[in-house]
Scaffold this active site. Structure first.
Site, PDB file in Angstrom:
ATOM      1  N   ASP A   1       2.750  -3.533  -6.171  1.00 22.50           N
ATOM      2  CA  ASP A   1       1.541  -3.054  -5.724  1.00 22.50           C
ATOM      3  C   ASP A   1       1.149  -3.578  -4.165  1.00 22.50           C
ATOM      4  OD1 ASP A   1      -0.522  -1.359  -5.171  1.00 22.50           O
ATOM      5  OD2 ASP A   1      -1.988  -2.138  -6.472  1.00 22.50           O
TER       6      ASP A   1
ATOM      7  N   LYS B   1      -1.535   1.068 -10.699  1.00 21.76           N
ATOM      8  CA  LYS B   1      -3.206   0.760 -10.355  1.00 21.76           C
ATOM      9  C   LYS B   1      -3.928   1.682 -11.357  1.00 21.76           C
ATOM     10  CE  LYS B   1      -3.202   1.118  -5.288  1.00 21.76           C
ATOM     11  NZ  LYS B   1      -3.772  -0.424  -4.889  1.00 21.76           N
TER      12      LYS B   1
ATOM     13  N   ARG C   1       3.155  -4.687   2.705  1.00 24.18           N
ATOM     14  CA  ARG C   1       3.679  -5.585   3.420  1.00 24.18           C
ATOM     15  C   ARG C   1       5.376  -5.589   3.625  1.00 24.18           C
ATOM     16  NH1 ARG C   1       0.621 -10.044  -0.033  1.00 24.18           N
ATOM     17  NH2 ARG C   1      -1.014  -8.198  -0.175  1.00 24.18           N
TER      18      ARG C   1
ATOM     19  N   GLU D   1       2.863  -3.362  -1.435  1.00 27.40           N
ATOM     20  CA  GLU D   1       4.205  -2.522  -1.184  1.00 27.40           C
ATOM     21  C   GLU D   1       4.272  -2.712   0.558  1.00 27.40           C
ATOM     22  OE1 GLU D   1       1.713  -1.167  -2.176  1.00 27.40           O
ATOM     23  OE2 GLU D   1       1.198   0.271  -0.600  1.00 27.40           O
TER      24      GLU D   1
ATOM     25  N   ASP E   1      -2.918   5.914   2.286  1.00 27.06           N
ATOM     26  CA  ASP E   1      -2.295   4.748   2.351  1.00 27.06           C
ATOM     27  C   ASP E   1      -1.432   5.007   3.646  1.00 27.06           C
ATOM     28  OD1 ASP E   1      -2.330   2.133   1.662  1.00 27.06           O
ATOM     29  OD2 ASP E   1      -1.031   2.278   0.290  1.00 27.06           O
TER      30      ASP E   1
ATOM     31  N   LYS F   1       1.455   1.490   8.819  1.00 25.67           N
ATOM     32  CA  LYS F   1       1.933   1.468   7.311  1.00 25.67           C
ATOM     33  C   LYS F   1       1.804   3.133   7.015  1.00 25.67           C
ATOM     34  CE  LYS F   1       0.193   0.409   2.753  1.00 25.67           C
ATOM     35  NZ  LYS F   1      -0.535  -0.325   1.848  1.00 25.67           N
TER      36      LYS F   1
ATOM     37  N   ASP G   1       0.231   5.599  -3.001  1.00 28.73           N
ATOM     38  CA  ASP G   1       0.244   4.227  -3.484  1.00 28.73           C
ATOM     39  C   ASP G   1      -0.315   4.283  -4.816  1.00 28.73           C
ATOM     40  OD1 ASP G   1       0.730   1.610  -4.148  1.00 28.73           O
ATOM     41  OD2 ASP G   1      -0.901   0.909  -2.685  1.00 28.73           O
TER      42      ASP G   1
HETATM   43  N1  BES Z   1      -2.835   0.246  -0.272  1.00 34.70           N
HETATM   44  C1  BES Z   1      -3.217  -1.017  -1.072  1.00 34.70           C
HETATM   45  C2  BES Z   1      -4.752  -1.776  -0.399  1.00 34.70           C
HETATM   46  C3  BES Z   1      -5.831  -0.809  -0.478  1.00 34.70           C
HETATM   47  C4  BES Z   1      -6.976  -1.030  -1.293  1.00 34.70           C
HETATM   48  C5  BES Z   1      -6.244   0.150   0.553  1.00 34.70           C
HETATM   49  C6  BES Z   1      -7.989  -0.523  -1.443  1.00 34.70           C
HETATM   50  C7  BES Z   1      -7.464   0.861   0.424  1.00 34.70           C
HETATM   51  C8  BES Z   1      -8.366   0.383  -0.470  1.00 34.70           C
HETATM   52  C9  BES Z   1      -2.123  -2.101  -1.369  1.00 34.70           C
HETATM   53  O1  BES Z   1      -1.161  -1.511  -1.020  1.00 34.70           O
HETATM   54  C10 BES Z   1      -2.500  -2.795  -2.216  1.00 34.70           C
HETATM   55  O2  BES Z   1      -2.481  -2.223  -3.235  1.00 34.70           O
HETATM   56  N2  BES Z   1      -2.832  -4.010  -2.119  1.00 34.70           N
HETATM   57  C11 BES Z   1      -3.191  -5.032  -3.365  1.00 34.70           C
HETATM   58  C12 BES Z   1      -2.190  -6.172  -2.941  1.00 34.70           C
HETATM   59  C13 BES Z   1      -2.060  -7.186  -4.060  1.00 34.70           C
HETATM   60  C14 BES Z   1      -1.402  -6.651  -5.283  1.00 34.70           C
HETATM   61  C15 BES Z   1      -1.838  -8.582  -3.746  1.00 34.70           C
HETATM   62  C16 BES Z   1      -4.484  -4.952  -3.438  1.00 34.70           C
HETATM   63  O3  BES Z   1      -4.964  -5.274  -2.358  1.00 34.70           O
HETATM   64  O4  BES Z   1      -5.039  -5.123  -4.669  1.00 34.70           O
HETATM   65 ZN    ZN Z   2      -0.845   0.205  -0.323  1.00 36.46          ZN
HETATM   66 MN    MN Z   3      -0.582  -0.944  -3.009  1.00 42.06          MN
END
Ligand code: BES
Ligand code: ZN
Ligand code: MN
Length: 503
Positions: free
Chosen positions: A351, A281, A355, A353, A292, A269, A274
């Site tokens: 968010d 966020k 996947r 993104e 990220d 990734k 992000d």
């Molecule tokens: N990059 C984030 C995941 C992340 C969270 C990495 C904390 C490092 C520390 C990812 O893109 C994300 O935002 N995931 C969301 C998914 C949700 C919207 C289903 C998450 O985990 O909140």
């Molecule tokens: Zn992310």
């Molecule tokens: Mn995200």
């Protein structure tokens, strides 16, 4: 490419007295006699006395500095480092001791170090210990100071000797392998440390091109025109909100004469920042989202190691790179995207993104001929809830492939633990109007994310590391400074040497 690491490591079987360095670093076990290795005499009893009065207990990573006062020793400083119980010793412990010792020496402005490999069992295990120690010393040489303008007091790692009971060719090769794996891990750490205003998707691609050319990898960077031609609608959807165009970085390792056998596909990734997009966020801690792309960095750096170390199999590395930004052009919740595989996705949360872009990248790895897939991604906060910041989540299928990946990760010092992919969880991704939604609600969030990815693997053996909690070390430990740690680089690189174990 990384400039802050030593390029020359030596293995020597010389006597401790004759090794010349700024500091002699010696792991000390619980069980060690005060007279061990002549160190008590060297320090005129200081080490023995420290142990007797329990000033130095030899607890793991405990440091004790002494002068070497006896005549006839070339090195005048001794750093004893607690190694705990002999029974707990492992290459992983050796690696961490080497990191801790190196960091401590550099903080004292000592750049010429000699590290003693403690022989604990049969000689065969020395070889792997030697590699792990070389990895650790190189990791301990990493600098995160690129943007500090004041002159630093921390020493640059200048000269490294590993002192062992034998200095055979096998040992020398192991040391060199470890040095390279450590250097490549540091390369990934440097990339993850770069802020997003410097490291845009285009710059990440440039760094990958530069690295690949240095080591003889084929490299191809797809720009927005070619990405569009391939109909990578999931990646393009995420990239829409940004003024920075996306890239897909493709690196290939083709060892001469190898035209059959498995092809390892590594996918990372590469979200260079992000924000969450329209599903934005909270401000608190958002600065961390510059890393990220740690999974992408791991793939770029592992491909570098694979080329330098001349892995015997073909490997393809793919990094989809983009920002995730809100803007008037950004995708919105409820939008439907069509990926290159033809699958349609209802974007419930912009968010989620990672996947999306990995869906297109996994499809492309398969398209390019990969037979076995591994992806690495800072994918879900849910994985951090499940496993904390110590352990990466490991997902995948079939079990035999996941087991190979897990064994390799364990050996490489990348902690991970298996998570289930029972098909019932997939119901959480069911969409009313598209093939699937991009989120499956709060329960089992890291599992539904992995099941989303699985839809793009075309049934190939596939393993997925969720490194959201582990890519960035939050608390400094003796063997782990704060910041990016090069997660998965060594695992991915070593995997390219294990095809003999694959079914
Ligand atoms: N990059 C984030 C995941 C992340 C969270 C990495 C904390 C490092 C520390 C990812 O893109 C994300 O935002 N995931 C969301 C998914 C949700 C919207 C289903 C998450 O985990 O909140
Ligand atoms: Zn992310
Ligand atoms: Mn995200």
């Amino acid at each position: 490419m990384p400039t802050d690491v030593a390029s020359q490591f030596r293995i020597t079987d010389a006597s401790l007295t004759s090794v010349a360095a700024d500091v002699l670093i010696v792991p000390i076990f619980d069980e060690d006699e005060p007279s061990t290795l002549g160190l008590s005499a060297a320090t005129q009893g200081a080490l023995a006395e420290a142990r007797r009065i329990r000033e130095f207990k030899a607890k793991p990573y405990e440091l004790f500095w002494m002068g070497i006062v006896a005549d006839g020793w070339q090195t005048r400083r001794l750093l004893a480092i607690g190694a705990g119980a002999r029974a707990d010793y492992s290459p992983d412990r050796a690696r961490k001791l080497a990191i801790a010792g190196t960091l401590a020496a550099r903080q004292r402005s000592l750049g010429r170090i000699a590290f003693v490999l403690r022989a604990v069992s049969e000689e065969a295990s020395d070889t792997y210990d030697a590699q792990a120690i070389a990895e650790g010393i190189q990791l301990g040489g990493f600098d995160a100071d690129a943007y500090k303008t004041a002159t630093r007091e921390t020493a640059v790692l200048a000269e490294v000797q590993i002192v062992a009971r034998r200095a055979t060719d096998a040992m020398a090769n192991a040391v060199e392998r470890g040095r390279i794996l450590g250097e490549c891990s540091n390369f990934a750490r440097g990339l993850a440390n770069e802020p997003s205003n410097v490291l845009t998707p285009r710059v990440l691609a440039e760094r990958a091109v530069q690295s690949s050319r240095e080591v003889g990898l084929d490299v191809d960077v797809l720009d927005e025109t070619r990405i569009t031609a391939l109909k990578m609608g999931l990646l393009l959807g995420v990239a829409r909100g940004s003024d920075e165009p996306p890239r897909v970085i493709v690196m290939r390792h083709n060892p001469p004469g190898v035209t059959t056998g498995p092809i390892l596909g590594l996918v990372g990734k590469g979200v260079t920042f992000d924000t969450g997009g329209i599903s934005i966020k909270p401000a608190d801690g958002m600065e961390r989202m510059k890393d990220d792309m740690a999974g992408g960095a791991a793939v770029i750096a592992a491909m570098r190691a694979i080329a330098i170390l001349k892995a015997p199999m073909r490997v393809i590395g793919i990094v989809p790179a983009t920002e995730n930004m809100p803007s008037g052009r950004a995708i919105k919740p409820g939008d439907i995207l069509t990926g290159a595989s033809g699958k349609t996705v209802e974007v419930i949360n912009t968010d989620a993104e990672g996947r999306l872009i990995l869906g297109d990248a996994l499809w492309y790895a398969r398209e390019l001929g990969a037979t076995h897939l591994v992806d690495v991604a800072t994918l879900t906060g849910a994985c951090v809830v499940a496993l904390g910041k110590i352990t990466s989540g490991l997902f995948g299928t079939p079990q035999s492939w996941v087991d190979v990946v897990r064994r390799t990760a364990d050996r490489s010092g990348d902690r991970c633990w298996p998570m289930p992919l029972f098909e019932e969880y997939a119901e959480q991704l069911r969409s009313d109007i598209a093939d699937m939604m991009n989120v499956g609600g709060r329960p089992a969030g890291s599992i539904t994310a992995a099941l989303f990815l699985k839809e793009f693997t075309g049934g190939l053996p596939w393993a997925h590391f969720d490194v959201a909690g582990t890519a960035w070390s939050e608390d400094a430990k003796p063997y782990q400074p704060k910041g990016p740690n090069g997660i998965a680089v060594r695992t991915l690189a070593e995997l390219a040497f294990t095809s003999g174990e694959w079914k």
